[in-house]
Design a protein around this motif. Sequence first.
Motif, short mmCIF file in Angstrom:
data_model
loop_
_atom_site.label_atom_id
_atom_site.label_comp_id
_atom_site.label_asym_id
_atom_site.label_seq_id
_atom_site.Cartn_x
_atom_site.Cartn_y
_atom_site.Cartn_z
N LYS A 1 10.25 -0.47 -0.94
CA LYS A 1 10.58 0.95 -1.03
C LYS A 1 12.04 1.15 -1.45
CE LYS A 1 8.85 4.99 -0.61
NZ LYS A 1 7.73 5.42 -1.43
N SER B 1 -0.27 2.98 11.31
CA SER B 1 0.29 2.67 9.99
C SER B 1 -0.77 2.09 9.06
CB SER B 1 1.45 1.68 10.12
OG SER B 1 2.62 2.34 10.55
N TYR B 2 -1.57 1.19 9.60
CA TYR B 2 -2.62 0.58 8.76
C TYR B 2 -3.62 1.64 8.27
CZ TYR B 2 -1.58 -4.44 9.24
OH TYR B 2 -1.02 -5.69 9.14
N LEU C 1 7.97 -4.63 3.06
CA LEU C 1 7.66 -3.21 3.01
C LEU C 1 8.93 -2.40 2.78
CD1 LEU C 1 5.09 -2.90 5.90
CD2 LEU C 1 4.70 -2.12 3.58
N LEU D 1 -7.04 -5.31 11.81
CA LEU D 1 -5.86 -5.83 11.12
C LEU D 1 -4.67 -5.92 12.06
CD1 LEU D 1 -6.02 -4.00 7.65
CD2 LEU D 1 -6.55 -6.39 8.14
N ILE E 1 -8.86 2.11 4.44
CA ILE E 1 -8.79 1.44 5.75
C ILE E 1 -8.93 2.49 6.85
CG2 ILE E 1 -7.28 0.14 7.30
CD1 ILE E 1 -6.37 -1.46 4.93
N LYS F 1 -3.06 4.47 7.31
CA LYS F 1 -2.50 5.25 6.18
C LYS F 1 -2.80 4.59 4.84
CE LYS F 1 0.70 8.16 8.48
NZ LYS F 1 1.70 7.78 9.45
N LEU F 2 -3.24 3.33 4.86
CA LEU F 2 -3.56 2.65 3.60
C LEU F 2 -4.92 3.10 3.10
CD1 LEU F 2 -2.36 -0.96 4.49
CD2 LEU F 2 -1.16 0.73 3.12
N PRO F 3 -5.12 3.11 1.78
CA PRO F 3 -6.38 3.62 1.25
C PRO F 3 -7.56 2.72 1.60
CG PRO F 3 -5.09 2.61 -0.50
CD PRO F 3 -4.23 2.61 0.72
N LYS G 1 0.95 2.15 17.23
CA LYS G 1 1.72 2.56 16.04
C LYS G 1 1.33 1.73 14.83
CE LYS G 1 6.01 4.60 17.74
NZ LYS G 1 7.46 4.37 17.94
N LEU G 2 1.11 0.44 15.05
CA LEU G 2 0.74 -0.43 13.94
C LEU G 2 -0.64 -0.03 13.40
CD1 LEU G 2 1.46 -2.77 12.13
CD2 LEU G 2 0.59 -4.34 13.86
N PHE H 1 6.57 -9.72 6.09
CA PHE H 1 5.77 -8.54 5.75
C PHE H 1 6.60 -7.27 6.00
CE2 PHE H 1 1.23 -6.63 6.53
CZ PHE H 1 1.42 -5.78 5.47
N SER H 2 7.20 -7.22 7.19
CA SER H 2 7.99 -6.07 7.58
C SER H 2 9.14 -5.85 6.59
CB SER H 2 8.52 -6.31 8.99
OG SER H 2 9.50 -5.35 9.31
#
Lengths: 201, 201
Positions: free
Chosen positions: A51, A13-14, A47, A28, A20, A16-18, A9-10, A43-44
Amino acid sequence: MEYPEPIAKLIASYTKLPGIGQKTATRLAFYTLGMAEEDVIDFSKALASAKHDLTFCEVCGNITENTMNPCVICQDTSRDQTTVFVVENARDVMAMENTRDYHGLYHVLNGVISPSSGTGPEDINLPSLIRRLSEHQEIDEVIVGTNVNAEGEATAMYLARLLKPAGIKVTRLAHGLAVGSDIDYADQLTLIKAVQGRTEL
Amino acid sequence: MEYPEPIAKLIASYTKLPGIGQKTATRLAFYTLGMAEEDVIDFSKALASAKHDLTFCEVCGNITENTMNPCVICQDTSRDQTTVFVVENARDVMAMENTRDYHGLYHVLNGVISPSSGTGPEDINLPSLIRRLSEHQEIDEVIVGTNVNAEGEATAMYLARLLKPAGIKVTRLAHGLAVGSDIDYADQLTLIKAVQGRTEL
């Protein structure tokens, strides 16, 4: 075979970043596993907080905390209320503020007019600029600080045509050689612009 | 001027990742603001979960969920229990598993012996390998799949010297030309290794 779900899952998620892809995301994610627990939790939380706790300033469109709307700059009455600097995004505001040389107001478009990708004036934070200018007659100059590319120039041109008839001075940031740059490394268009905009010594 | 705290914190977190500097972190943070709320929440949860719900397999050192220890591979009795593939990290296990060509067990060192950075055999997951081999006499081959560089080779050499006297067969992955590669693009060391390891047709 799949990675255990938490890391899969992590990685997802990574990705989804431009910029990467799968490989970098995996690297990562594993790096994250080895980070200090405190840093990962920070970090969590950052985020989720970014938002939840941020919004756009209702006046200028810059990002601001929910608890500070209008934003710090719009609320600062000591700033020059007659000039509005129009930029594409919040990072541009930061770049300009860090020069400590400009003391007027801003308007953040959060985009540019781009016919090729179907982004018209109504799709960016432009109608609110028109409203703002009509409500605040004290604003007599709009500095257009959109980027120096086709879309930035098109947006600047659009603003000039729209605002000049209303008697507002519309200016564009100077094009020319960057300070510290070499003439032989400058691209042709920049050189042409630098000659066109030459000043007398 | 500083960014609003929520975004400043997010930028700070992104800069903790490897290869990500201030500029990229800022770009990623602003990109995050524009992402779908659901994706950001998923990302936030994935970070916390990766740190909380994963651990190292008590047998092989691979990453595994807290609820699955020993890991899936170690618990799979249908796998060949006589061969242990030694790798540097969990990603190597995944790469090997994805070939679907190896059906034995693994041992993840989570590092390599590196005198230059002061990492000795005790600092990586090597003592547990020795223990494992002595407890499981059925293991008769150790395939060393550490990376092909000075540290990976040193680790392979160390394992060979340590295990061979105990009557365990220690093998190393073949060095040579990658499948699909051009000879004239291969580096010299690879070419030398490819000649040394040539096979009869």
